[in-house]
Structures are given as structure tokens and as C-alpha cells.
Scaffold this active site. Structure first.
Site, PDB file in Angstrom:
ATOM      1  N   GLU A 122       1.330  -0.722   0.173  1.00 16.58           N
ATOM      2  CA  GLU A 122       0.079   0.107   0.196  1.00 16.58           C
ATOM      3  C   GLU A 122       0.879   1.300   0.014  1.00 16.58           C
ATOM      4  O   GLU A 122       1.392   1.261   0.620  1.00 16.58           O
ATOM      5  CB  GLU A 122      -0.758   0.113   1.449  1.00 16.58           C
ATOM      6  N   MET A 256       0.354  -3.964   8.590  1.00 15.40           N
ATOM      7  CA  MET A 256      -0.415  -3.383   7.334  1.00 15.40           C
ATOM      8  C   MET A 256      -1.311  -4.419   7.360  1.00 15.40           C
ATOM      9  O   MET A 256      -1.246  -5.687   7.678  1.00 15.40           O
ATOM     10  CB  MET A 256       0.594  -2.782   6.447  1.00 15.40           C
ATOM     11  N   GLU A 257      -2.649  -4.308   6.565  1.00 20.76           N
ATOM     12  CA  GLU A 257      -3.515  -5.180   7.164  1.00 20.76           C
ATOM     13  C   GLU A 257      -3.927  -6.111   5.972  1.00 20.76           C
ATOM     14  O   GLU A 257      -5.213  -6.901   5.695  1.00 20.76           O
ATOM     15  CB  GLU A 257      -4.997  -4.235   6.886  1.00 20.76           C
ATOM     16  N   HIS A 290      -6.911  -2.314  15.012  1.00 23.00           N
ATOM     17  CA  HIS A 290      -7.272  -1.591  13.350  1.00 23.00           C
ATOM     18  C   HIS A 290      -6.450  -2.371  12.614  1.00 23.00           C
ATOM     19  O   HIS A 290      -8.055  -2.572  11.396  1.00 23.00           O
ATOM     20  CB  HIS A 290      -6.456  -1.187  13.592  1.00 23.00           C
ATOM     21  N   GLU A 291      -6.008  -3.611  12.272  1.00 28.23           N
ATOM     22  CA  GLU A 291      -5.476  -4.300  10.810  1.00 28.23           C
ATOM     23  C   GLU A 291      -6.562  -5.516  11.321  1.00 28.23           C
ATOM     24  O   GLU A 291      -6.699  -5.414  10.768  1.00 28.23           O
ATOM     25  CB  GLU A 291      -3.793  -4.535  11.517  1.00 28.23           C
ATOM     26  N   HIS A 294      -9.519  -4.300   9.559  1.00 31.29           N
ATOM     27  CA  HIS A 294      -9.754  -3.762   8.157  1.00 31.29           C
ATOM     28  C   HIS A 294      -9.585  -5.047   7.352  1.00 31.29           C
ATOM     29  O   HIS A 294     -10.109  -5.101   6.434  1.00 31.29           O
ATOM     30  CB  HIS A 294      -8.276  -3.635   8.110  1.00 31.29           C
TER      31      HIS A 294
HETATM   32  N1  0A1 Z   1      -2.934   0.795   5.507  1.00 33.32           N
HETATM   33  C1  0A1 Z   1      -2.164   0.790   6.741  1.00 33.32           C
HETATM   34  C2  0A1 Z   1      -1.314   1.994   7.279  1.00 33.32           C
HETATM   35  C3  0A1 Z   1      -0.090   2.086   6.311  1.00 33.32           C
HETATM   36  C4  0A1 Z   1      -0.695   2.961   5.084  1.00 33.32           C
HETATM   37  C5  0A1 Z   1       0.699   3.403   3.784  1.00 33.32           C
HETATM   38  C6  0A1 Z   1       1.701   2.074   3.479  1.00 33.32           C
HETATM   39  O1  0A1 Z   1       2.192   3.035   3.078  1.00 33.32           O
HETATM   40  C7  0A1 Z   1       1.801   4.070   2.318  1.00 33.32           C
HETATM   41  C8  0A1 Z   1       1.442   1.158   4.763  1.00 33.32           C
HETATM   42  C9  0A1 Z   1       0.721   1.274   5.497  1.00 33.32           C
HETATM   43  C10 0A1 Z   1      -3.172   0.915   8.048  1.00 33.32           C
HETATM   44  O2  0A1 Z   1      -4.012   1.835   8.024  1.00 33.32           O
HETATM   45  O3  0A1 Z   1      -2.790   0.334   9.327  1.00 33.32           O
HETATM   46 ZN    ZN Z   2      -5.731   1.096   8.155  1.00 35.62          ZN
END
Ligand code: 0A1
Ligand code: ZN
Length: 849
Positions: A122, A256-257, A290-291, A294
Site C-alpha cells: 500500500e 499493514m492489513e 485496527h489491522e 480492516h
Molecule cells: N493501511 C495501513 C497503514 C499504511 C498506510 C500506508 C502505507 O504505506 C504508504 C503503509 C501502511 C493502516 O491503516 O494501518
Molecule cells: Zn488503517
């Protein structure tokens, strides 16, 4: 490195993908500088697409070969991806590329962290792994084969087979590429299992480096609690046979999810009583939740494009906040969340980086993982829930999951679900997603013949690119108290929809005292001049715990402002009220500790700026120190007793009860240390058997100019523990005097253990400097210059983390001409760096306007 030529992407330009993917098969042959990635992808023309142009994203890939339906092809390759002539019918794409995980310091795509392979895809990291339509509206089931000599080889979904040097995984749930994950390394697992409400057993594992096994228990408990909670509160059951979590030392964000294979920054998952504080434990619990949450809000239902990021993030933050409220104290959690919103989101919304919860354009999406998208995004959902009620919310969420499971959705889809489930028209409410800025709400009151009238006026100041603002729907929760402290009108949610609007309460015997914006019912700034006596009354009597805290906080704030502006002495009423609250044993210790926390120095600077004064960071620092001294004097008799009564006996537990006691005990220690030259703190440090007590004591010692022996002993004991050493680095900067914070940070960057390419270590030193208000905003510009030097150095190595830390400069226009000149020079120096990343260029560009 990314191309710095700015290219702006607009929400209005969205077009569906030309081709959809039915199936993905990947094979990885792992090698540190020459990993081969083989892909086999089944494409099909998208009947809903306006064009048939075949484009695959791909960055920094060394092409080996490509074929369509078994026939070799020679695609046209650019820096951003490839185009190729393809059949106007379903076909199979095969490609082989080579990548170099070891030299990938940006920590995006496939990279190595201390010998371990891991991924972060992500938002747009998958395109650094292979050619693919790397956009969230392309969803497909993935099968992954990993070949390599690491003992543990993991990917998404369920394991389908493994042997010496290989493993195969299959994820049946269609997902976008940003949720892809792979991990390979010498890891050990803490295992457990969870039986879902329909009776399926899920194997759980938390994978860590050998040596970290003792730091897994809490994360595993939090995972099981999250799984149960999502079943109980949202009816959401887990959908794979296994759930894996991996702890990684080098990671840009918290966690990260990825589907079935969450990857965590080790700071966000590893904890033991000796190495982690109560605050760390609480944060870990909420990030694990949180993860995990998701899995439904993000993975099963994902975003159509990155403009819809708040669809998954706002909702998932809201859900993790609810989870923590349920497990711990709802009142304390609300206070913590509002403190965080004001500290991080309000400055963003009031400065050059302001953007709507759903932005309309970006250059680099990684720059939009912001407090506005996450925290204000969660506030918007909280308001929605307040407006439709608990039942309406539950009905809407059920409909959301039923209607959109397996889809990539938009905010319009989300709001339509609420309209269909509740029959409400949410078109005006939708402005919360498109209009940036923090609304200001002013209040007038009138009382006549038993009728009490509140008249509110709302105004949202202009933000970059948005001059004109429309009135928003603002839920204002109000309760009324009689002058003797009884609640005469319990909480009622007033729905403000106009620029100016009145609400009446009838049949009152006398003029009531209003308690407005209870539970912080909307993310606004309430502009109301309240007499001190009324604030003191609410501090003593409000039945809404949030507003009780708010009353105390605003008295402290006004006292500090009066000191800064006129040299006034600390407010004696506030000090008396504080002593009364601290003595009140019916109040939760964690709540009492929150009442003691003063407004941040940056918050005071913002209040001064809002009132037309130029904030002086040194004067603000002096006023806060003066008030702390006054608190120490005023509470001198009470503090030692309270300190003693907060002692915890029995085995350590990071639960709400024990951590509340330690928080209040440590707050007393901080006051006592101002008068006993750190004697009690030295004792607490020597006797501490957990990090919460040890770190608080060390911080008190450093603050009174002692603690060098303890600091050295701390280093000696923990030098092999990276997470604890991050605390050692950060604490020294945080507790430095304003005039020496920059020098302290500079000195620490020379320390042999300052591994600046590790984001946690970089943040420990330079993030701590950025957070030291008076130290960073030093009049001679030394704080700005040091941070700029390091950001320039970090940018080519890890643009994402560098750009994120540039936000330290976002408030630069608040300060005096001298400071502004230094900050501007620092920003211009960053902007002038040849080859500055797209991430960095966008950030400095926006801040320089
Ligand atoms: N989606 C994850 C956090 C996350 C977002 C961006 C990243 O790279 C750009 C990495 C991790 C969360 O909300 O926990
Ligand atoms: Zn998140």
C-alpha cells in the site's frame, strides 16, 4: 528513485480499468539482489471501460521476458509501466522480472529488513514487484509460490503446500494488489487458535525474530479480543483458516492489513512489561484491532481509488476507537482521541496542508495518509452515528456489508447505504467529505420567561484552493445544569444545518448553565467566551465526563494565555478545582491523570495565533514551566499521599485499572520531583520492575538536570534491544532544555547506534526534536536547519518517511518574521535539492505555497 516531475491526479478523472483480472499466479525465486518474479495473470476486457488501452504499472523492474497466450511479446516499457497490443478477448499474460530487495531502502515493494524479506504494497508498492494494474479497483484471487532458503515462507491466504525451500499459498478472496504480502526469514512463531462463532478453528501465529518470543503474549491476546469483538459488535467473522502477523524492524508506518498476513512495525506489536510502557501496550492493542478490523472494512470491501482512502481508514479508526472504549474507559478514550485530533489534525486543517477528508487531487498518494483522512475521517463517522442513532447505524452497517461485499467502493456508496437504511437525506452531510478546514462555532445565549435559547453561528475559514465554505451539518450535543449542579436537561443532540441557528429549551425555573459539545460531538472549535466561574462550575459539576475535562483544560489554557500575554499569576480557582478533583476517589485515576495534562505548547501557539497574537515559543515554554511549578506547590501536601495510594501491588498488567494508577502516580512524581530535586524519582527508578515506572522516573530526573548515571545504566542494560533504545534516544531530546534540544539531537545523530535508515530510530531523534516545540522553533533557526539537513539526507533513501516528517514545518507561518525567515530558508533548501523525490517536492511545494 521516483520521477520528480509533478503530475497531478484528479478524482474527477477516474475511469474504470480497461481489463479486469480473474486470477493471479506468482512465483518468487528469492535472492537478495536478484529476486526473480514470475507472473501468470488471466485478463479479460472490462465491458464497462471506456477504452481498450492495455497498461500495466511497473517501476524499477528489470524485464526478462513477457508473453501473451504463450507467444513472446515485446511491450513498450517506460519508467511508469508498459503498454502492449493485446487481444480484445480474455488472455493469459506471463512475465518474468528481476528485482533487488536488498538495495530497496525506500521500504516499499519487496525489501529486506535485517536479513528478512518482507513487502509493503500500500499504496502503490506492488508495481515495484511486477507489472500489474496496480489500482485498488482491480481485484483477483492470488496463488503464490515462494522459493528460497529461509526456513519460514509466508504469503496471503491459506497454505496449500510446503517443502524444503518452497511454500505455496492461495488466497481465495479477490483482493487488490496493495493487499499482497510476502515474508521470508528465520522466524519463530507464537501460536494460538480462535474458534469463530460458526465453529471454525483459525490457526493464529505471531512471527518474530528468535529472541523476541517473550514479547508476543500481549499482541496475541489483543488479536483474539479483536476477533471476538468484531463478531459481537459488527457480526463480522474471520474468513480464512489462518491469520499470521509478522513483526518487522524496518517499516515506514505502524502496520499493514495485508489479507491474512498483517505486517507490523515491531514497535507496534512487541511488548513485555520490562521493555514497553502502558501507553505502548494500549497502542499495540488498538493497532492490532485496527489491522484486524480492516479484514472487513478495507479488504472484503475496499476502495475504488485512492481518493476514497477514508472509506476504509476513517471507518476502521472509528471501529478501533469503539473497541478501546469497550475494553477500557470510554471517557478516557474520548479524551485521548480528542487530544490527538487537536494535536495532529487541527494544525493540518488550519495550515498549508489542509485537504478534505476525501481529497480531490494529489501528486503522491503516500502523502495523504494523514490525520485528516484517518482521525477526522473517524470523527465524521462518529457524527453520522450520532445523527442516525445506534440502531440506524447498525442497520446501515449490515446493509453496507450485505450490499458491497467483494466490491471496490466510494464515499457515495457509503452515504447511499445510510440514506437507504435510515431514510435520511445526507446530501448536506456529505460536505464533511469534500470541504476542508475546521469549522468555528460561536454561541450566544438568552433566557426569558422560562425559555432558554442557544444561538449558534458556524464559519469555516478558507483553506488552500477552497475560499468559499458552505454550512455543514453539525451535531451539537448539549445538556443543561441548574445552578446547584443538577442536570435539568439531559444530553440532547441539536442538529445545526444553517450558518446561524437557534434552539430553545422551555419550562426552566432559572437560567441554566449550558454544557455544549458534550463528548466532543463534532470536530469543531467552539468559540465562546465563558466566564471563569462558569468553567469552574462545569469542572466541578458537569455530568458529561468529557466536558468536565474540557472545562478544566480550558481554565488551564486561559491561565497560561494570561501568563504569556500579561504575566498573570496562575489561576487559583483552577488550582483549587484541580485539587478537589484529584482528591475525589470516585473518579477513575486515568481520568484524573488526564485532567492534570496541560494543553500542548503547540496548541497554545495556535490559540494565540487565532487571537491575532504572534506566539513566542520561549514565552509559552516559560509559562508552562511556571504553571507546573505552581501546581507542584499547590498540591505539595496532596501529591505524596496520592503517589502512595496509586502504588500497584501484585503482578504487572497493562489493563485500564493498573495503567490508570501508574499514570496518576507518575503525574504526582513529576510534581514531587520539582520540589525534592528528583530524590523520589531516583528511588522509583532504582526499584522499578517495569518500563512505565522506569521511564517516567528517568524523565523526571532528566528534567531536574540529574539522571546521567541512570541514563548510562539504562543504555548498558538495553543496548541490544532496539525498541528500548529508541526510547533512550527520544527521551534525551524530549527532556532537553529548549536552548539545547537541537544540540542534543545533533549529538545523538553521532552516536554509533544512530541507524538513520531505520525509520523508528530516525523518528526517535529527529521526530522528538520536531515535537519539542520551543526546541524546534528556536529563534536562531538551529532546530529548523538540523531537521532540514537530515530530511535532505533521508529523502533519496526513504522518500516516504522523509516527506512525512516534513510536516513538522506546516505551522511555520504562525511565528515571528525572524523564525519565518529561518523556516522558509530551510524549506527552500529542501526544495532546491537536485533530484528531490515526488513525495518531498509535493510537501515542500504545498508548504511554501
Ligand atoms: N493501511 C495501513 C497503514 C499504511 C498506510 C500506508 C502505507 O504505506 C504508504 C503503509 C501502511 C493502516 O491503516 O494501518
Ligand atoms: Zn488503517
Amino acid at each position: 528513485m521516483k520521477d520528480a516531475a509533478p503530475q497531478t491526479i484528479h478524482l474527477k478523472d477516474y475511469a474504470p480499468p480497461a481489463y479486469l483480472v480473474d486470477e493471479v499466479q506468482l512465483t518468487f525465486r528469492l535472492a537478495p539482489t536478484a529476486t526473480r518474479v514470475l507472473s501468470r495473470i488471466r485478463f479479460r476486457p472490462n465491458p464497462e471501460a471506456p477504452s481498450r488501452d492495455f497498461f500495466l504499472h511497473g517501476e524499477a523492474l528489470t524485464p526478462i521476458r513477457a508473453a501473451i497466450d504463450g507467444q513472446e511479446v515485446r511491450p513498450e516499457i517506460t519508467e511508469a509501466g508498459l503498454t502492449c497490443a493485446v487481444p480484445d478477448a480474455p488472455f493469459t499474460w506471463e512475465a518474468e522480472v528481476e528485482i533487488s530487495p536488498r538495495t530497496n531502502t525506500a521500504l516499499e515493494g519487496l525489501y529486506m529488513s535485517r536479513g528478512m524479506y518482507c513487502t509493503q504494497c500500500e499504496a502503490e508498492g506492488f508495481r515495484k514487484i511486477t507489472w500489474y494494474p496496480d489500482r485498488p479497483d482491480v481485484m483477483a484471487p492470488f496463488t503464490v509460490r515462494i522459493e528460497g532458503d529461509a526456513p519460514v515462507l509466508l504469503s496471503n491466504g491459506n497454505p496449500v503446500g510446503m517443502g524444503e525451500g518452497w511454500a505455496e499459498w492461495h488466497d481465495p478472496w479477490p483482493k487488490p494488489a496493495y493487499l499482497f504480502a510476502l515474508v521470508a526469514g528465520d522466524l519463530v512463531a507464537r501460536r494460538d487458535s480462535f474458534v469463530t462463532r460458526s465453529g471454525r478453528t483459525v490457526d493464529l501465529a505471531l512471527w518474530v525474530r528468535p529472541g523476541d518470543e517473550g514479547k508476543c503474549a500481549w499482541g496475541m491476546e489483543a488479536l483474539k479480543a479483536s476477533m471476538r469483538w468484531d463478531e459481537d459488535r459488527y457480526g463480522r467473522e474471520y474468513d480464512l483458516d489462518v491469520f499470521n502477523i509478522v513483526a518487522v524492524d524496518d517499516f515506514n508506518m505502524g502496520a499493514m492489513e495485508n489479507k491474512g498476513l498483517n505486517i507490523f512495525n515491531s514497535a507496534a506489536v512487541l511488548a513485555s512489561p520490562e521493555t514497553a510502557t502502558d501507553a505502548n501496550f494500549e497502542r499495540i492493542e488498538s493497532i492490532i484491532a485496527h489491522e484486524y478490523f480492516h479484514n472487513w472494512t478495507g479488504n472484503r470491501i475496499t476502495c475504488r481509488d485512492w481518493f476514497q482512502l477514508c472509506l476504509k481508514e476513517g471507518l476502521t479508526v472509528f471501529r478501533d476507537q469503539e473497541f478501546t472504549s469497550d475494553l477500557r474507559s470510554a471517557a478516557v478514550k474520548r479524551i485521548e482521541d480528542v487530544r490527538m485530533l487537536r494535536a495532529r489534525q487541527f494544525p493540518e486543517d488550519q495550515g498549508p496542508l489542509a485537504h478534505p477528508v476525501r481529497p480531490e487531487s494529489y501528486q503522491e498518494i503516500n502523502n495523504f495518509y494523514t490525520a485528516t483522512v484517518y482521525e477526522k475521517g473517524a470523527e465524521v463517522i462518529g457524527m453520522l452515528k450520532r445523527l442516525v442513532g445506534d440502531e440506524g447505524y447498525a442497520k446501515a452497517l449490515d446493509l453496507y456489508f450485505a450490499r458491497h461485499d467483494g466490491q471496490a467502493c466510494t464515499i457515495e456508496d457509503w452515504l447511499t447505504v445510510f440514506e437507504d437504511a435510515t431514510g435520511r437525506d445526507l446530501s448536506q452531510f456529505g460536505l464533511w467529505y469534500s470541504q476542508a478546514g475546521t469549522p468555528r462555532v460561536s454561541v450566544e445565549e438568552a433566557f426569558e420567561n422560562g425559555t432558554y435559547t442557544l444561538t449558534f453561528e458556524q464559519r469555516t475559514p478558507p483553506t488552500p484552493g477552497q475560499e468559499e465554505k458552505k454550512p455543514l451539518v453539525i451535531p451539537i450535543a448539549v445538556g443543561l445544569l441548574s445552578p446547584n449542579g443538577d442536570e435539568v436537561v439531559p444530553t440532547r443532540v441539536l442538529e445545526m444545518t444553517q450558518a446561524r441557528q437557534s434552539f430553545t429549551f422551555e419550562g426552566l425555573a432559572s437560567k441554566p448553565v449550558p454544557s455544549i459539545l458534550r463528548d466532543f460531538s463534532a470536530p469543531v472549535v467552539l468559540e465562546r467566551e465563558v466566564p471563569r466561574a462558569e468553567r469552574a462550575f462545569l469542572m466541578a459539576h458537569d455530568t458529561d465526563p468529557f466536558n468536565r475535562w474540557e472545562a478544566a483544560r480550558s481554565l488551564a489554557r486561559e491561565s497560561l494565555i494570561a501568563t504569556i500575554r500579561e504575566g498573570a499569576a496562575p489561576d487559583a480557582d483552577w488550582l483549587d478545582g484541580l485539587a478537589a478533583m484529584l482528591r475525589d476517589d470516585t473518579l477513575d485515576p486515568a481520568f484524573r491523570a488526564q485532567v492534570l495534562a496541560l494543553p500542548t505548547q503547540s496548541e497554545l501557539a495556535q490559540v494565540l495565533a487565532d487571537r491575532g497574537h504572534t506566539p513566542d515559543p520561549d514565552a509559552i515554554h516559560g509559562a508552562v514551566e511556571g504553571l507546573r511549578d505552581a501546581m507542584a506547590r499547590h498540591l505539595a501536601d496532596l501529591a505524596p499521599h496520592l503517589y502512595e495510594s496509586m502504588r500497584v501491588t501484585g503482578p504487572y498488567a497493562p489493563d485500564a485499572e493498573q495503567s490508570g494508577k501508574r499514570a496518576l502516580g507518575n503525574a504526582m512524581l513529576a510534581l514531587i520531583s520539582r520540589r525534592d530535586d528528583g530524590a523520589l524519582a531516583a528511588r522509583q527508578y532504582a526499584e522499578a520492575d517495569n518500563m512505565t515506572l522506569a521511564l517516567a522516573a528517568l524523565s523526571c530526573l532528566l528534567r531536574v538536570g540529574r539522571g546521567s548515571a541512570e541514563l548510562a545504566a539504562f543504555h548498558e542494560r538495553w543496548k541490544d534491544d532496539r525498541l528500548v533504545m529508541d526510547k533512550w534516544f527520544a527521551l534525551q531530546v524530549m527532556e532537553a532544555k529548549p536552548e539545547s534540544a537541537a544540540e542534543t539531537a545533533a549529538r545523538l545523530t553521532e552516536h554509533p547506534a544512530f541507524d538513520w535508515k531505520n525509520p523508528n530510530r530516525f523518528r526517535a531523534v529527529l521526530g522528538a526534536l520536531a515535537g519539542h516545540h520551543a526546541g524546534f522553533h528556536r529563534a536562531d533557526g538551529a532546530g529548523y536547519a538540523l531537521l532540514a539537513d537530515w530530511l535532505i539526507r533521508l529523502d533519496p533513501v526513504n522518500p516516504q518517511t522523509a516527506a512525512r516528517m516534513m510536516t513538522a514545518f506546516q505551522t511555520w507561518r504562525r511565528y515571528d518574521a525572524g523564525r519565518q525567515a529561518h523556516a522558509k530558508a530551510a524549506l527552500e533548501r529542501i526544495a532546491a535539492k537536485p533530484g528531490l523525490s515526488r513525495d518531498g517536492a509535493e510537501m515542500v511545494g504545498r508548504m511554501l505555497g
